[in-house]
Scaffold this motif. Structure first.
Motif, PDB file in Angstrom:
ATOM      1  N   LYS A  80       0.984  -1.152  -0.114  1.00 21.72           N
ATOM      2  CA  LYS A  80      -0.158   0.007  -0.179  1.00 21.72           C
ATOM      3  C   LYS A  80       0.841   1.090  -0.092  1.00 21.72           C
ATOM      4  CE  LYS A  80      -3.879  -1.781   2.235  1.00 21.72           C
ATOM      5  NZ  LYS A  80      -4.508  -2.323   3.604  1.00 21.72           N
ATOM      6  N   LEU A  81       1.884   1.247   0.466  1.00 22.13           N
ATOM      7  CA  LEU A  81       2.991   2.361   0.767  1.00 22.13           C
ATOM      8  C   LEU A  81       3.411   2.611  -0.719  1.00 22.13           C
ATOM      9  CD1 LEU A  81       4.455   4.344   2.549  1.00 22.13           C
ATOM     10  CD2 LEU A  81       6.046   2.603   3.002  1.00 22.13           C
ATOM     11  N   ILE A  82       3.901   1.533  -1.288  1.00 13.50           N
ATOM     12  CA  ILE A  82       4.479   1.599  -2.447  1.00 13.50           C
ATOM     13  C   ILE A  82       3.413   2.266  -3.638  1.00 13.50           C
ATOM     14  CG2 ILE A  82       5.374   0.373  -4.463  1.00 13.50           C
ATOM     15  CD1 ILE A  82       6.530  -1.776  -2.607  1.00 13.50           C
ATOM     16  N   ARG A  83       2.299   1.587  -3.444  1.00  5.64           N
ATOM     17  CA  ARG A  83       1.181   2.230  -4.295  1.00  5.64           C
ATOM     18  C   ARG A  83       0.973   3.629  -4.056  1.00  5.64           C
ATOM     19  NH1 ARG A  83      -2.808  -2.375  -3.589  1.00  5.64           N
ATOM     20  NH2 ARG A  83      -3.960  -1.632  -2.132  1.00  5.64           N
ATOM     21  N   ASN A  84       0.811   4.114  -2.865  1.00 13.14           N
ATOM     22  CA  ASN A  84       0.475   5.738  -2.469  1.00 13.14           C
ATOM     23  C   ASN A  84       1.595   6.355  -2.786  1.00 13.14           C
ATOM     24  OD1 ASN A  84      -2.071   4.612  -1.735  1.00 13.14           O
ATOM     25  ND2 ASN A  84      -1.656   4.512   0.436  1.00 13.14           N
ATOM     26  N   ASP A  85       2.792   6.041  -2.490  1.00 15.36           N
ATOM     27  CA  ASP A  85       3.965   6.921  -2.536  1.00 15.36           C
ATOM     28  C   ASP A  85       5.130   6.111  -3.305  1.00 15.36           C
ATOM     29  OD1 ASP A  85       5.673   9.177  -2.546  1.00 15.36           O
ATOM     30  OD2 ASP A  85       5.213   9.361  -0.079  1.00 15.36           O
ATOM     31  N   PRO A  86       5.370   5.797  -4.262  1.00 15.87           N
ATOM     32  CA  PRO A  86       6.442   5.160  -4.914  1.00 15.87           C
ATOM     33  C   PRO A  86       7.596   5.888  -4.853  1.00 15.87           C
ATOM     34  CG  PRO A  86       4.707   5.647  -6.567  1.00 15.87           C
ATOM     35  CD  PRO A  86       3.928   5.989  -5.258  1.00 15.87           C
ATOM     36  N   GLU A  87       7.616   7.349  -5.116  1.00 16.36           N
ATOM     37  CA  GLU A  87       8.773   7.946  -5.340  1.00 16.36           C
ATOM     38  C   GLU A  87       9.372   8.129  -4.017  1.00 16.36           C
ATOM     39  OE1 GLU A  87       9.817   8.817  -7.901  1.00 16.36           O
ATOM     40  OE2 GLU A  87       8.021   8.141  -8.767  1.00 16.36           O
ATOM     41  N   ALA A  88       8.752   8.004  -2.843  1.00 19.65           N
ATOM     42  CA  ALA A  88       9.449   7.833  -1.403  1.00 19.65           C
ATOM     43  C   ALA A  88       9.848   6.771  -1.520  1.00 19.65           C
ATOM     44  CB  ALA A  88       8.241   8.162  -0.291  1.00 19.65           C
ATOM     45  N   VAL A  89       9.372   5.747  -1.658  1.00 25.61           N
ATOM     46  CA  VAL A  89      10.059   4.304  -1.591  1.00 25.61           C
ATOM     47  C   VAL A  89      11.146   4.226  -2.448  1.00 25.61           C
ATOM     48  CG1 VAL A  89       9.781   1.712  -1.842  1.00 25.61           C
ATOM     49  CG2 VAL A  89       7.830   3.203  -0.896  1.00 25.61           C
ATOM     50  N   LYS A  90      11.001   4.809  -3.515  1.00 26.16           N
ATOM     51  CA  LYS A  90      12.250   4.709  -4.432  1.00 26.16           C
ATOM     52  C   LYS A  90      13.513   5.568  -3.921  1.00 26.16           C
ATOM     53  CE  LYS A  90      10.014   4.902  -8.834  1.00 26.16           C
ATOM     54  NZ  LYS A  90      10.065   5.635 -10.203  1.00 26.16           N
ATOM     55  N   ALA A  91      13.265   6.703  -3.327  1.00 24.74           N
ATOM     56  CA  ALA A  91      14.113   7.418  -2.683  1.00 24.74           C
ATOM     57  C   ALA A  91      14.874   6.503  -1.574  1.00 24.74           C
ATOM     58  CB  ALA A  91      13.505   8.685  -2.106  1.00 24.74           C
ATOM     59  N   ALA A  92      14.229   6.058  -0.771  1.00 19.12           N
ATOM     60  CA  ALA A  92      14.811   5.175   0.426  1.00 19.12           C
ATOM     61  C   ALA A  92      15.482   4.156  -0.262  1.00 19.12           C
ATOM     62  CB  ALA A  92      13.424   4.624   1.271  1.00 19.12           C
ATOM     63  N   ILE A  93      15.005   3.402  -1.064  1.00 17.73           N
ATOM     64  CA  ILE A  93      15.709   2.327  -1.674  1.00 17.73           C
ATOM     65  C   ILE A  93      17.009   2.588  -2.330  1.00 17.73           C
ATOM     66  CG2 ILE A  93      15.956   0.394  -3.334  1.00 17.73           C
ATOM     67  CD1 ILE A  93      13.870   0.038  -1.202  1.00 17.73           C
ATOM     68  N   ALA A  94      17.028   4.014  -3.100  1.00 21.95           N
ATOM     69  CA  ALA A  94      18.399   4.426  -3.781  1.00 21.95           C
ATOM     70  C   ALA A  94      19.397   4.807  -2.687  1.00 21.95           C
ATOM     71  CB  ALA A  94      17.951   5.675  -4.526  1.00 21.95           C
ATOM     72  N   ARG A  95      18.975   4.963  -1.493  1.00 20.64           N
ATOM     73  CA  ARG A  95      20.094   5.170  -0.337  1.00 20.64           C
ATOM     74  C   ARG A  95      21.070   3.896  -0.228  1.00 20.64           C
ATOM     75  NH1 ARG A  95      18.339   7.349   4.768  1.00 20.64           N
ATOM     76  NH2 ARG A  95      20.436   8.239   4.973  1.00 20.64           N
ATOM     77  N   ARG A  96      20.428   2.930  -0.434  1.00 20.59           N
ATOM     78  CA  ARG A  96      21.031   1.630  -0.248  1.00 20.59           C
ATOM     79  C   ARG A  96      22.018   1.205  -1.645  1.00 20.59           C
ATOM     80  NH1 ARG A  96      19.859  -2.658   2.874  1.00 20.59           N
ATOM     81  NH2 ARG A  96      18.016  -2.370   4.331  1.00 20.59           N
ATOM     82  N   GLY A  97      21.669   2.191  -2.399  1.00 20.81           N
ATOM     83  CA  GLY A  97      22.272   1.851  -3.983  1.00 20.81           C
ATOM     84  C   GLY A  97      21.689   0.764  -4.698  1.00 20.81           C
ATOM     85  N   GLU A  98      20.438   0.397  -4.304  1.00 21.93           N
ATOM     86  CA  GLU A  98      20.014  -0.801  -5.090  1.00 21.93           C
ATOM     87  C   GLU A  98      19.084   0.013  -5.980  1.00 21.93           C
ATOM     88  OE1 GLU A  98      17.723  -3.533  -2.612  1.00 21.93           O
ATOM     89  OE2 GLU A  98      19.416  -3.568  -1.380  1.00 21.93           O
ATOM     90  N   PRO A  99      18.645  -0.870  -7.100  1.00 24.39           N
ATOM     91  CA  PRO A  99      18.033  -0.236  -8.200  1.00 24.39           C
ATOM     92  C   PRO A  99      16.526   0.041  -7.966  1.00 24.39           C
ATOM     93  CG  PRO A  99      18.401  -2.580  -8.672  1.00 24.39           C
ATOM     94  CD  PRO A  99      19.340  -2.193  -7.647  1.00 24.39           C
ATOM     95  N   THR A 100      16.192   1.116  -8.311  1.00 21.52           N
ATOM     96  CA  THR A 100      14.719   1.601  -8.008  1.00 21.52           C
ATOM     97  C   THR A 100      13.860   1.215  -9.210  1.00 21.52           C
ATOM     98  OG1 THR A 100      15.052   3.572  -9.176  1.00 21.52           O
ATOM     99  CG2 THR A 100      15.607   3.529  -6.832  1.00 21.52           C
ATOM    100  N   SER A 101      14.019   0.827 -10.163  1.00 23.49           N
ATOM    101  CA  SER A 101      12.975   0.238 -11.331  1.00 23.49           C
ATOM    102  C   SER A 101      11.980  -0.697 -10.724  1.00 23.49           C
ATOM    103  CB  SER A 101      13.658  -0.145 -12.348  1.00 23.49           C
ATOM    104  OG  SER A 101      14.664  -1.288 -12.191  1.00 23.49           O
ATOM    105  N   VAL A 102      12.789  -1.683  -9.855  1.00 25.95           N
ATOM    106  CA  VAL A 102      11.647  -2.772  -9.417  1.00 25.95           C
ATOM    107  C   VAL A 102      10.712  -1.954  -8.825  1.00 25.95           C
ATOM    108  CG1 VAL A 102      13.381  -4.553  -8.866  1.00 25.95           C
ATOM    109  CG2 VAL A 102      12.954  -2.752  -7.194  1.00 25.95           C
ATOM    110  N   ILE A 103      10.610  -1.064  -8.331  1.00 26.02           N
ATOM    111  CA  ILE A 103       9.424  -0.087  -7.601  1.00 26.02           C
ATOM    112  C   ILE A 103       8.383  -0.165  -8.606  1.00 26.02           C
ATOM    113  CG2 ILE A 103       8.438   1.712  -6.491  1.00 26.02           C
ATOM    114  CD1 ILE A 103      10.338  -0.260  -4.670  1.00 26.02           C
ATOM    115  N   ASP A 104       8.910   0.598 -10.079  1.00 29.19           N
ATOM    116  CA  ASP A 104       7.798   0.766 -11.150  1.00 29.19           C
ATOM    117  C   ASP A 104       7.124  -0.661 -11.448  1.00 29.19           C
ATOM    118  OD1 ASP A 104       8.385   3.600 -11.161  1.00 29.19           O
ATOM    119  OD2 ASP A 104      10.203   3.179 -12.296  1.00 29.19           O
TER     120      ASP A 104
END
Length: 429
Positions: free
Chosen positions: A5-29
């Motif tokens: 639900k979080l990903i659904r509602n605010d994918p950009e925030a999740v991407k930003a968080a994942i990016a801090r790990r250096g992991e690809p964010t395309s999976v969120i899309d």
RNA sequence: GGAGACGUGGCCGAGUCCGGUUGAAGGCGCUUCCCUGCUAAGGAAGUAACGUCGCAAGGCGUUCGUGGGUUCAAAUCCCACCGUCUCCGCCA
């Protein structure tokens, strides 16, 4: 896993968080796209199911009234719907599975205040205690694999002969020291933690439930004949203990501890740290574990860290605490502190504890919830874990730190109650 | 390892032979209310989770150990797996 639900509602925030790990964010899309399709198809399937249910009820009623012809007509109609439902169902299930496996590969979001950075070089040193490089005498600069072998309290050669490289055997006073460390590690947390002695071999299902499979299959020992796995950490059985359960808020925080053997193939690190006890395939560990409410989590994280560090401090070992950078935090963690002891003989820092706050990431996967006292419904618990005492490396640090000029090894005061009068090690017996 | 019995909601326990408004009787527990000097007893109502749609009320769907199958329809029939119990055998 993360909250869809979080990903659904605010994918950009999740991407930003994942990016801090250096992991690809395309999976969120990918996740967002899959999720939308799963729901669209699911809704359609549900509607058809509802229609079939209605028809079936009518068929039943018609049969009861002896109106077989009309019933047969509805049956034909329902059968056609059934085929459509089945096709949709397969598609929905397939997509849902794809969504789930995609989601499982997304790591937890780092806590906002976790340090930036992608490698261990970015870890922040929170504090160092008892470490003064100048203070170590030459007698302490002997690595444990030399001194301990000499004293006869560690026998690597024979262990290797029976089990292969990176297996070790403790003997005499060395074995006793190991046993003392385990008791010490458990007893000092007995005030708040329930002691568990779980199975050390678990089913595939159990390993999958905690996320250790399929990702880390190469790193675990597998008993093929019975399809069982040797646990890499007590975290596996402890998580599974309450998997799928709904706890009462009153029982939280749940504090558990367990001493177990831990088995790791160390497939990725063959040839590294092979000396002595630096890295072994089987080792003893006292694990501290807690399930709690999100509100309790922060304090619990500090409590477990304090307990783990306290055990090291009271043993009189030089150590430091690191606040791990986002990129160095393991998959389920949101914030992790490592404790490393300094081993003067090996002349290096050894990780002896990793205290992680997993937010609701693990709980969602293992489906562990609680019922709030106030309000209704259920919420996922937060889970936290930390090694209370990783025995081999602590053992090694003691042997090196407490080595006397005459080659004997004095025992830390806090262990004396567990050593039955043995104050120093001068030989195996 | 061999033979048999069984797995239903927070708990106990019907239903399973003979499939059909049964998400599931009844009881216990729990919550709220009524009665009552307090408590007990008594009376009334409520009491699963998840998904999805909806501002909400609510609708729909899924779940009777797990997963498949048969059927218009499965807690009920069939298969596999997991687990529990009893007896026998073996054994720290």
């Amino acid at each position: 896993m993360l909250d869809i639900k979080l990903i659904r509602n605010d994918p950009e925030a999740v991407k930003a968080a994942i990016a801090r790990r250096g992991e690809p964010t395309s999976v969120i899309d990918d996740v967002v796209r899959l999720d939308a399709r799963v729901r669209a198809i699911g809704t359609e399937r549900d509607d058809i199911r509802a229609e079939i249910k209605q028809l079936s009820k009518q068929v039943g009623a018609l049969h009861k009234d002896g109106r077989g012809d009309e019933a047969a007509e509805l049956q034909t109609k329902s059968r056609a719907l059934g085929e459509r439902e089945k096709a949709l169902g397969e598609e929905a299930d397939g997509l849902a599975e794809e969504l789930r496996s995609t989601l499982l590969n997304v790591s937890n979001m780092p806590a906002p205040d976790a340090p930036d950075g992608l490698t261990e070089a970015d870890n922040v040193e929170v504090r160092v205690e008892g470490h003064d490089p100048e203070s170590y005498g030459p007698h302490q600069r002997i690595p444990h694999w030399e001194s301990a072998e000499e004293l006869g309290i560690l026998d690597v050669d024979r262990a290797v002969r029976m089990s292969g490289s990176m297996f070790v055997m403790y003997r005499g006073a060395g074995a006793r020291l190991l046993r003392a460390l385990i008791s010490y590690g458990l007893d000092r947390n007995r005030d708040a933690f329930e002691e568990i002695r779980p199975p050390t071999v678990v089913k595939t299902e159990t390993m999958t439930g905690t996320g250790h499979l399929p990702k880390f299959a190469d790193d675990a020992y597998h008993l093929e004949r019975d399809d069982l796995w040797a646990i890499p950490t007590a975290e596996v059985p402890l998580t599974s203990m309450v998997a799928g359960e709904i706890l009462d808020e009153a029982e939280l925080p749940l504090r558990l501890m367990a001493h177990t053997s831990c088995f790791r193939r160390e497939a990725g690190s063959a040839g590294r740290d092979t000396r002595g006890l630096l890295r072994v395939h089987e080792f003893d560990k006292v694990e501290l574990y807690s399930f709690c409410t999100p509100e309790q989590a922060q304090d619990m994280h500090m409590e477990i860290l304090a307990r783990a560090e306290g055990a090291i401090r009271d043993l009189g070992l030089a150590h430091r605490v690191l606040d791990l950078a986002c990129g160095d935090i393991s998959g389920a963690g949101a914030r992790t502190y490592d404790i490393e002891v300094f081993a003067p003989g090996a002349d290096r820092w050894l990780e002896v504890s990793s205290v992680s706050w997993c937010t609701d990431y693990q709980a969602r996967r293992a489906n562990v919830r609680y019922r709030p006292t106030e309000g209704k419904g259920t919420r996922f618990v937060h889970s936290l874990n930390g090694s209370g005492l990783a025995v081999p490396r602590v053992w090694a640090a003691i042997v090196e730190t407490y080595r006397q000029p005459d080659g004997s090894i004095r025992m830390p005061d806090v262990l004396l109650p567990y050593l039955g009068g043995m104050t120093e090690i001068t030989g195996a017996r």
